[in-house]
Motif scaffolding. Structure first.
Motif, PDB file in Angstrom:
ATOM      1  N   LYS A   1       0.802  -1.227   0.000  1.00  0.00           N
ATOM      2  CA  LYS A   1       0.000   0.000   0.000  1.00  0.00           C
ATOM      3  C   LYS A   1       0.833   1.275   0.000  1.00  0.00           C
ATOM      4  O   LYS A   1       0.306   2.358  -0.252  1.00  0.00           O
ATOM      5  N   ALA A   2       2.113   1.159   0.299  1.00  0.00           N
ATOM      6  CA  ALA A   2       2.945   2.356   0.445  1.00  0.00           C
ATOM      7  C   ALA A   2       2.937   3.214  -0.810  1.00  0.00           C
ATOM      8  O   ALA A   2       2.807   4.448  -0.744  1.00  0.00           O
ATOM      9  N   PHE A   3       3.078   2.563  -1.966  1.00  0.00           N
ATOM     10  CA  PHE A   3       3.097   3.315  -3.225  1.00  0.00           C
ATOM     11  C   PHE A   3       1.808   4.095  -3.404  1.00  0.00           C
ATOM     12  O   PHE A   3       1.826   5.286  -3.742  1.00  0.00           O
ATOM     13  N   TRP A   4       0.667   3.429  -3.195  1.00  0.00           N
ATOM     14  CA  TRP A   4      -0.622   4.074  -3.424  1.00  0.00           C
ATOM     15  C   TRP A   4      -0.879   5.193  -2.429  1.00  0.00           C
ATOM     16  O   TRP A   4      -1.437   6.237  -2.780  1.00  0.00           O
ATOM     17  N   GLN A   5      -0.454   5.004  -1.200  1.00  0.00           N
ATOM     18  CA  GLN A   5      -0.619   6.065  -0.210  1.00  0.00           C
ATOM     19  C   GLN A   5       0.240   7.280  -0.558  1.00  0.00           C
ATOM     20  O   GLN A   5      -0.191   8.426  -0.392  1.00  0.00           O
ATOM     21  N   THR A   6       1.435   7.017  -1.073  1.00  0.00           N
ATOM     22  CA  THR A   6       2.327   8.126  -1.451  1.00  0.00           C
ATOM     23  C   THR A   6       1.766   8.916  -2.626  1.00  0.00           C
ATOM     24  O   THR A   6       1.685  10.152  -2.569  1.00  0.00           O
ATOM     25  N   VAL A   7       1.378   8.220  -3.692  1.00  0.00           N
ATOM     26  CA  VAL A   7       0.867   8.959  -4.856  1.00  0.00           C
ATOM     27  C   VAL A   7      -0.469   9.626  -4.522  1.00  0.00           C
ATOM     28  O   VAL A   7      -0.786  10.699  -5.059  1.00  0.00           O
ATOM     29  N   GLY A   8      -1.252   9.009  -3.646  1.00  0.00           N
ATOM     30  CA  GLY A   8      -2.512   9.627  -3.253  1.00  0.00           C
ATOM     31  C   GLY A   8      -2.303  10.897  -2.442  1.00  0.00           C
ATOM     32  O   GLY A   8      -2.996  11.900  -2.640  1.00  0.00           O
ATOM     33  N   GLN A   9      -1.329  10.876  -1.546  1.00  0.00           N
ATOM     34  CA  GLN A   9      -1.074  12.035  -0.679  1.00  0.00           C
ATOM     35  C   GLN A   9      -0.329  13.151  -1.413  1.00  0.00           C
ATOM     36  O   GLN A   9      -0.577  14.331  -1.152  1.00  0.00           O
ATOM     37  N   TRP A  10       0.560  12.779  -2.312  1.00  0.00           N
ATOM     38  CA  TRP A  10       1.447  13.774  -2.932  1.00  0.00           C
ATOM     39  C   TRP A  10       1.143  14.001  -4.411  1.00  0.00           C
ATOM     40  O   TRP A  10       1.960  14.552  -5.141  1.00  0.00           O
ATOM     41  N   LYS A  11      -0.030  13.615  -4.829  1.00  0.00           N
ATOM     42  CA  LYS A  11      -0.378  13.729  -6.250  1.00  0.00           C
ATOM     43  C   LYS A  11      -0.246  15.142  -6.773  1.00  0.00           C
ATOM     44  O   LYS A  11       0.217  15.368  -7.903  1.00  0.00           O
ATOM     45  N   TRP A  12      -0.658  16.132  -5.988  1.00  0.00           N
ATOM     46  CA  TRP A  12      -0.617  17.514  -6.469  1.00  0.00           C
ATOM     47  C   TRP A  12       0.816  18.021  -6.569  1.00  0.00           C
ATOM     48  O   TRP A  12       1.127  18.852  -7.434  1.00  0.00           O
ATOM     49  N   LEU A  13       1.700  17.506  -5.728  1.00  0.00           N
ATOM     50  CA  LEU A  13       3.119  17.861  -5.851  1.00  0.00           C
ATOM     51  C   LEU A  13       3.669  17.336  -7.172  1.00  0.00           C
ATOM     52  O   LEU A  13       4.318  18.083  -7.931  1.00  0.00           O
TER      53      LEU A  13
END
Length: 369
Positions: free
Chosen positions: A216-228
């Protein structure tokens, strides 16, 4: 292993195929279209290429990422031989069929439109993508199954730590930057039948698998930092649009490409992970539509371009008629004639699929990995 159905990946596959069709239609309206084997308009719309230059740096790598992710989900219920046999049916068979029966057709339409001598010769055309994917599956299958072993949990945890950090995830772009520096492609966006496209696709396919494998780490990262990620990508695009006529060195485009992709995965994860009847239908249709679309596009362009209409009307008409023609062929022939299904990557279903109201064939996603 993760078992839940990822509807966001299905949606993103469908969107990527739709954008691919629009991208190819936009080529028709570029002054250099005929030089790369497309039927071209005598009244080009060069302004269309500015948004297309945004798409072009990530559209094909994105599909390779998604295809690698598809292999991760496939090996949950297959061993190595079963995976290779399944991908031979789903990828190699449509590829070989397409090389001999589909891709040559739009070449014939091109020749007829420009009153050239009619010649038939087998070639992959836009189906080169499938050939690459099948090679990646053959080469990487032993490694993928090795990674499933419990003894490699430490590697998986380490990978999860990398993908769980926004900078760590972005650091994976180093491999793509090195590919661009080593191969030095004259045009970064020239993926088809080039070594650059082959190795770039290999990296994206491999990391697509690893991203889902890491948990899940990848999905949580892209979900949280998508706007960056999207902000960095948009800034890069605006810089090259304003100051460099949409061109930057390959290593810079490799970084921009991954930023777009990570941001798009994040948007999908946050907003698209839900089922629908429309998604089910489009997921089944997208692979056959991908295989067919160039033949339909060439035929439609040959009919529409001679008409006395403004260029923007022709563009809209070609878009609408290409999509409509592809879905009519899918719905009227491929979906209903059982013998055609496997040739277009469709999968026979177990006996429950033969129940009233069910179709005999369907696909697992759009471009199987």
């Amino acid at each position: 292993m993760e078992t839940e159905r990822r509807y966001d990946i299905d949606w993103l596959r469908v969107v990527a195929i739709a954008l691919l069709l629009i991208y190819h239609i936009a080529i028709v309206f570029q002054p250099w279209a005929s030089f790369i084997g497309f039927i071209g308009s005598n009244e080009p719309m060069e302004g269309l290429w500015k948004p297309m230059s945004l798409l072009n740096v990530w559209r094909i790598p994105f599909l390779f990422y998604v295809s690698g992710m598809g292999v991760y989900f496939a090996i949950r219920r297959r061993n190595g031989w079963q995976l290779v046999i399944d991908r031979s049916k789903r990828i190699l068979l449509p590829f070989v069929f397409g090389v001999f029966a589909i891709a040559p057709l739009h070449a014939v339409v091109f020749q007829y439109h420009y009153t050239l001598p009619l010649q038939y010769y087998p070639h992959p055309g836009h189906l080169w993508f499938l050939g690459n994917i099948f090679v990646y599956v053959l080469v990487l299958t032993p490694l993928f199954f090795l990674l499933k072993r419990k003894s490699l949990r430490v590697f998986r945890k380490g990978l999860s730590a990398v993908t769980g950090h926004p900078i760590g995830l972005l650091g994976i772009s180093v491999f793509f930057v090195l590919e661009a520096l080593l191969l030095r492609p004259a045009v970064f966006e020239m993926y088809a039948l080039t070594w650059h496209g082959f190795f770039l696709g290999f990296l994206a396919f491999f990391f697509g698998f690893l991203f889902v494998y890491s948990g899940k780490a990848f999905w949580q990262t892209v979900g949280q930092w998508k706007w960056l990620y999207l902000g960095v990508a948009l800034t890069s695009y605006l810089i090259r649009l304003i100051f460099f006529e949409t061109k930057l060195p390959g290593y810079a485009l490799a970084l921009e490409s991954n930023c777009w992709i990570f941001g798009i995965f994040g948007l999908g994860y946050c907003y698209l992970n839900r089922p629908s009847r429309l998604l089910r239908y489009l997921s089944q249709a997208a692979y056959p539509v991908y295989i067919l679309h160039m033949v339909v596009l060439y035929a439609v362009a040959a009919l529409v371009l001679p008409l006395a209409l403004p260029s923007w009307v022709k563009f809209i008409a070609i878009c609408g008629l290409t999509f409509a023609g592809c879905f009519l062929l899918y719905e009227g022939l491929i979906r209903r004639i059982g013998l055609l299904g496997p040739l277009f990557g469709m999968k026979k279903q177990p006996s429950r699929a033969m129940m009233p109201g069910k179709r005999a064939v369907e696909t697992e996603g759009t471009i199987p990995g």
